[in-house]
Design a protein around this motif. Structure first.
Motif, mmCIF file in Angstrom:
data_model
loop_
_atom_site.group_PDB
_atom_site.id
_atom_site.type_symbol
_atom_site.label_atom_id
_atom_site.label_comp_id
_atom_site.label_asym_id
_atom_site.label_seq_id
_atom_site.Cartn_x
_atom_site.Cartn_y
_atom_site.Cartn_z
ATOM 1 N N THR A 179 -23.049 -11.323 -0.951
ATOM 2 C CA THR A 179 -21.848 -12.068 -1.343
ATOM 3 C C THR A 179 -21.351 -12.931 -0.191
ATOM 4 O OG1 THR A 179 -20.292 -10.336 -0.674
ATOM 5 C CG2 THR A 179 -21.106 -10.254 -2.942
ATOM 6 N N ILE A 180 -20.700 -14.014 -0.547
ATOM 7 C CA ILE A 180 -20.046 -14.872 0.438
ATOM 8 C C ILE A 180 -18.660 -14.320 0.728
ATOM 9 C CG2 ILE A 180 -19.136 -17.193 0.817
ATOM 10 C CD1 ILE A 180 -21.524 -18.138 -1.022
ATOM 11 N N ALA A 181 -18.014 -13.810 -0.307
ATOM 12 C CA ALA A 181 -16.711 -13.162 -0.190
ATOM 13 C C ALA A 181 -16.540 -12.255 -1.395
ATOM 14 C CB ALA A 181 -15.587 -14.194 -0.148
ATOM 15 N N GLN A 182 -15.703 -11.233 -1.233
ATOM 16 C CA GLN A 182 -15.452 -10.321 -2.346
ATOM 17 C C GLN A 182 -14.044 -9.759 -2.196
ATOM 18 O OE1 GLN A 182 -17.573 -6.367 -2.797
ATOM 19 N NE2 GLN A 182 -18.613 -7.589 -4.367
ATOM 20 N N PHE A 183 -13.334 -9.647 -3.325
ATOM 21 C CA PHE A 183 -11.993 -9.079 -3.277
ATOM 22 C C PHE A 183 -11.697 -8.298 -4.542
ATOM 23 C CE2 PHE A 183 -11.668 -13.466 -4.729
ATOM 24 C CZ PHE A 183 -10.836 -13.410 -5.841
ATOM 25 N N SER A 184 -10.723 -7.396 -4.410
ATOM 26 C CA SER A 184 -10.311 -6.581 -5.540
ATOM 27 C C SER A 184 -9.287 -7.345 -6.371
ATOM 28 C CB SER A 184 -9.712 -5.260 -5.052
ATOM 29 O OG SER A 184 -8.605 -5.500 -4.210
ATOM 30 N N VAL A 185 -9.239 -7.014 -7.653
ATOM 31 C CA VAL A 185 -8.318 -7.685 -8.582
ATOM 32 C C VAL A 185 -7.426 -6.627 -9.203
ATOM 33 C CG1 VAL A 185 -8.156 -9.083 -10.674
ATOM 34 C CG2 VAL A 185 -10.046 -9.454 -9.085
ATOM 35 N N ASN A 186 -6.124 -6.863 -9.155
ATOM 36 C CA ASN A 186 -5.167 -5.948 -9.752
ATOM 37 C C ASN A 186 -5.180 -6.061 -11.275
ATOM 38 O OD1 ASN A 186 -4.238 -7.005 -7.045
ATOM 39 N ND2 ASN A 186 -2.855 -5.305 -7.253
ATOM 40 N N SER A 187 -4.631 -5.052 -11.935
ATOM 41 C CA SER A 187 -4.464 -5.108 -13.394
ATOM 42 C C SER A 187 -3.139 -5.789 -13.704
ATOM 43 C CB SER A 187 -4.442 -3.694 -13.968
ATOM 44 O OG SER A 187 -5.710 -3.115 -13.845
ATOM 45 N N PRO A 239 -5.055 -10.032 -1.789
ATOM 46 C CA PRO A 239 -5.434 -8.764 -2.422
ATOM 47 C C PRO A 239 -5.473 -7.603 -1.432
ATOM 48 C CG PRO A 239 -7.368 -10.098 -2.073
ATOM 49 C CD PRO A 239 -6.187 -10.950 -1.693
ATOM 50 N N GLU A 240 -5.484 -6.382 -1.980
ATOM 51 C CA GLU A 240 -5.546 -5.176 -1.149
ATOM 52 C C GLU A 240 -6.853 -5.101 -0.373
ATOM 53 O OE1 GLU A 240 -4.778 -1.613 -3.396
ATOM 54 O OE2 GLU A 240 -3.114 -2.564 -4.431
#
Length: 128
Positions: A73-81, A109-110
């Motif tokens: 991955t180039i970047a990755q982040f978590s997504v809230n509900s 994001p967290e």
């Protein structure tokens, strides 16, 4: 020794999340088609009850993402509900704007990971 296999299996499930969804719920390509951001619903880490979490991965156009892996991955982040409130917009061929009402206004994001150097896509966390 009889309990070694079940304990090992149980600990593997807690780390890798046995079962659960692993599906793309949104896929948005950069204007030139060289990159894409893939939003994927994944089994929640450590959940044995079928919990889910959502991750967004910025990738080269020809690469698919994988739940709980930042490899490639180039970047990755978590997504809230709720996930449907995630805003994604390519500002250019190499800059992605991402925002969710659940992100922290100061830093986004967290969880966010990216290579320390030589990242070809800049991710900006800001509302529209």
């Amino acid at each position: 020794m009889k309990f070694a296999v079940p304990v090992l299996l149980l600990s593997s499930c807690l780390v890798a999340s046995c079962g659960g969804p692993n599906k793309v719920i949104k896929d948005l390509y950069s204007p030139n088609g060289r990159y894409h951001v893939e939003v994927r619903q994944c089994p929640a880490v450590g959940s044995m009850s079928g919990g889910t979490e959502t991750q967004a991965s910025v990738l080269d156009a020809k690469k698919p993402g994988t739940c709980h892996s930042a490899v490639g991955t180039i970047a990755q982040f978590s997504v809230n509900s709720p996930e449907d409130q995630l805003q994604l917009e390519w500002l250019s061929n190499t800059e992605l704007r991402a925002w969710h009402p659940g992100f922290n206004p100061a830093y986004g994001p967290e969880a966010f990971s990216h290579p320390a150097d030589n990242k070809p896509v800049k991710v900006t966390f800001a509302p529209k």
